[in-house]
Design an enzyme around this catalytic site. Structure first.
Site, PDB file in Angstrom:
ATOM      1  N   GLY A 160     -15.087  18.227   2.058  1.00 32.54           N
ATOM      2  CA  GLY A 160     -13.324  17.731   1.453  1.00 32.54           C
ATOM      3  C   GLY A 160     -13.946  18.893  -0.186  1.00 32.54           C
TER       4      GLY A 160
ATOM      5  N   ARG B  39     -14.793  22.494   7.323  1.00 32.17           N
ATOM      6  CA  ARG B  39     -15.822  21.889   8.367  1.00 32.17           C
ATOM      7  C   ARG B  39     -16.203  22.217  10.131  1.00 32.17           C
ATOM      8  NH1 ARG B  39     -12.724  16.906   5.530  1.00 32.17           N
ATOM      9  NH2 ARG B  39     -13.868  16.099   4.490  1.00 32.17           N
TER      10      ARG B  39
ATOM     11  N   ASP C  32     -22.569  14.809   1.532  1.00 25.80           N
ATOM     12  CA  ASP C  32     -23.805  15.286   1.997  1.00 25.80           C
ATOM     13  C   ASP C  32     -23.848  15.663   3.599  1.00 25.80           C
ATOM     14  OD1 ASP C  32     -21.805  13.235   3.077  1.00 25.80           O
ATOM     15  OD2 ASP C  32     -23.261  11.536   3.248  1.00 25.80           O
ATOM     16  N   GLY C  33     -22.273  15.568   4.304  1.00 21.06           N
ATOM     17  CA  GLY C  33     -22.106  16.716   5.386  1.00 21.06           C
ATOM     18  C   GLY C  33     -22.607  18.317   4.885  1.00 21.06           C
TER      19      GLY C  33
ATOM     20  N   THR D  97     -17.881  16.050  -4.665  1.00 20.78           N
ATOM     21  CA  THR D  97     -17.060  15.316  -3.598  1.00 20.78           C
ATOM     22  C   THR D  97     -16.266  14.115  -4.932  1.00 20.78           C
ATOM     23  OG1 THR D  97     -16.830  13.353  -2.532  1.00 20.78           O
ATOM     24  CG2 THR D  97     -18.715  14.110  -2.742  1.00 20.78           C
TER      25      THR D  97
ATOM     26  N   ASP E 202     -15.681  11.147  -4.373  1.00 23.87           N
ATOM     27  CA  ASP E 202     -15.917  10.410  -4.006  1.00 23.87           C
ATOM     28  C   ASP E 202     -17.345   9.621  -3.933  1.00 23.87           C
ATOM     29  OD1 ASP E 202     -14.266  10.193  -1.702  1.00 23.87           O
ATOM     30  OD2 ASP E 202     -15.173   9.957  -0.054  1.00 23.87           O
TER      31      ASP E 202
ATOM     32  N   ASP F  45     -20.198   9.590  -4.262  1.00 18.62           N
ATOM     33  CA  ASP F  45     -21.280   8.773  -2.545  1.00 18.62           C
ATOM     34  C   ASP F  45     -22.451   9.422  -2.339  1.00 18.62           C
ATOM     35  OD1 ASP F  45     -20.034  10.330  -1.345  1.00 18.62           O
ATOM     36  OD2 ASP F  45     -19.908   9.507   0.057  1.00 18.62           O
TER      37      ASP F  45
ATOM     38  N   ARG G   6     -14.435   6.874   1.889  1.00 17.70           N
ATOM     39  CA  ARG G   6     -14.495   6.443   3.055  1.00 17.70           C
ATOM     40  C   ARG G   6     -15.983   5.568   3.448  1.00 17.70           C
ATOM     41  NH1 ARG G   6     -14.320  11.564   6.765  1.00 17.70           N
ATOM     42  NH2 ARG G   6     -16.315  11.975   4.906  1.00 17.70           N
TER      43      ARG G   6
HETATM   44  O1  F6P Z   1     -13.577  13.959  -0.173  1.00 16.03           O
HETATM   45  C1  F6P Z   1     -13.791  12.677   0.695  1.00 16.03           C
HETATM   46  C2  F6P Z   1     -12.505  12.155   0.812  1.00 16.03           C
HETATM   47  O2  F6P Z   1     -11.688  12.247  -0.101  1.00 16.03           O
HETATM   48  C3  F6P Z   1     -13.237  11.133   1.564  1.00 16.03           C
HETATM   49  O3  F6P Z   1     -12.749   9.999   1.017  1.00 16.03           O
HETATM   50  C4  F6P Z   1     -11.691  11.123   2.446  1.00 16.03           C
HETATM   51  O4  F6P Z   1     -11.868   9.999   3.640  1.00 16.03           O
HETATM   52  C5  F6P Z   1     -12.166  12.308   3.312  1.00 16.03           C
HETATM   53  O5  F6P Z   1     -12.524  12.942   1.605  1.00 16.03           O
HETATM   54  C6  F6P Z   1     -11.086  13.040   4.171  1.00 16.03           C
HETATM   55  O6  F6P Z   1     -11.015  14.430   3.944  1.00 16.03           O
HETATM   56  P1  F6P Z   1     -10.027  14.923   5.100  1.00 16.03           P
HETATM   57  O7  F6P Z   1      -8.411  14.970   5.476  1.00 16.03           O
HETATM   58  O8  F6P Z   1     -10.408  16.835   3.973  1.00 16.03           O
HETATM   59  O9  F6P Z   1     -10.709  14.763   6.758  1.00 16.03           O
END
Ligand code: F6P
Length: 328
Positions: free
Chosen positions: A15, A76, A107-108, A130, A132, A134, A176
């Protein structure tokens, strides 16, 4: 140790987050400063597999320090999860004479980097990007501060309409698996309750809190809910549940969504990105590999990638108590 690195590749993956462009700029210019070549890899690991590379000099990153998103694009890649995919990526790096990688992501991204490093002994360095927040090993990830400010601005606007109509608003924010955004913006925007994945408040306690809020004379309220909240109901089901049990409330839902990932990075994120980019490149030149550059107490640090991936970034439980007191 003499420096054997002559060319560094940089990519963004997972993301996107505000500050990624500032980090790319920092990596490119730190390379130029040390007379190292730099190559931008488009669309994260997928671009590495497809050889989607572009030489980058200090002028190719003009006017991006202030831009959200990532000029290198992000993706991704499922193919990078296979041995064949990673072998293709490795062959492309060797063909382009790239000696080391800086990977900007979550982390991915770091998991992919660790596997790649262990398979090919290829030098890698991570920068946490990110919204988040996290990632273990850094108090702030790139984009988190900007996202907090974006969310606060939105909730302030929601509060105007909530108070005009005496309504209760459920505002869903991103995160998430982590409640950092919800917890901090909930306090900053004056939420009555904050629901996060790390803590199951329970439906009874939520109803109780809303009842108390009414009887304390509050005519409108905001509840901030992290998308990863574990109460077993999504935000719309939660609205129905509250309206059924507390008919005195008129509830509206606002899901902030991907707008939280966009926008110009805050000053904090731009400075952090610049510092992390310098640290990542200079650490590679010192012969270090398999670390993530991060920040703690305003000092730039290195954390082994496996710890950054496996460790959890705990929420500050004192903030939950502060939130409780503030909603009295
Ligand atoms: O960047 C992390 C995040 O914002 C999460 O909080 C969220 O669940 C996810 O990305 C959604 O990303 P995408 O819509 O790109 O899969």
């Amino acid at each position: 140790m003499p420096n054997t690195i002559k060319k560094i590749g940089v990519l963004t993956s997972g993301g996107d987050s505000p500050g990624m462009n500032a980090a790319i700029r920092s990596v490119v210019r730190t390379c130029a400063y040390h007379n190292i070549e730099c190559v931008g890899i488009y669309r994260g690991y997928q671009g590495m597999i497809e050889g989607d590379f572009k030489e980058m000099g200090p002028r190719s990153v003009n006017n991006i320090v202030n831009k959200g998103g990532t000029i290198l694009k992000s993706a991704r890649s499922k193919e990078f999860m296979t041995v064949e995919g990673r072998k293709k990526a490795y062959d492309n790096l060797i063909k382009s004479k790239i000696d080391a990688l800086v990977l900007i992501g979550g982390d991915g991204t770091f998991t992919g980097a660790e596997i790649f490093n262990s398979e090919f002994n290829f030098p890698v360095m991570g920068i946490p990007g990110t919204i988040d927040n996290d990632i273990f090993g850094t108090s702030h990830t790139l984009g988190y501060d900007t996202a907090l400010n974006t969310v606060i601005e939105c909730i302030d606007k929601i509060r105007d309409t909530a108070s005009s109509h005496n309504r209760l608003f459920f505002v869903e924010v991103m995160g998430r698996d982590a409640g950092h955004i919800a917890l901090n913006t909930g306090i900053g925007a004056g939420a009555q309750e904050i629901l996060i994945p790390e803590e199951d408040l329970g439906l009874d306690r939520l109803l109780e809190s809303l009842r108390k809020s009414k009887s304390a004379g509050k005519s409108s309220s905001i509840v901030v809910i992290s998308e990863g909240d574990k109460m077993g109901k999504n935000v719309f089901e939660l609205k129905d549940y509250v309206e059924e049990n507390l008919p005195e409330y008129e509830v509206r839902v606002s899901v902030l969504g991907h707008m939280q990932r966009g926008g110009a990075p805050s000053c904090f994120d731009r400075v952090l990105a610049s510092r992390l980019g310098v640290k990542a490149v200079e650490s590679l030149l010192e012969g270090k590999s398999n670390y993530m550059a991060g920040i703690f107490n305003d000092k730039i640090t290195l954390t082994p990638l496996d710890q950054a991936i496996k460790g959890s970034s705990e929420i500050d439980r004192e903030l939950l108590r502060v939130s409780d007191i503030m909603s009295t």
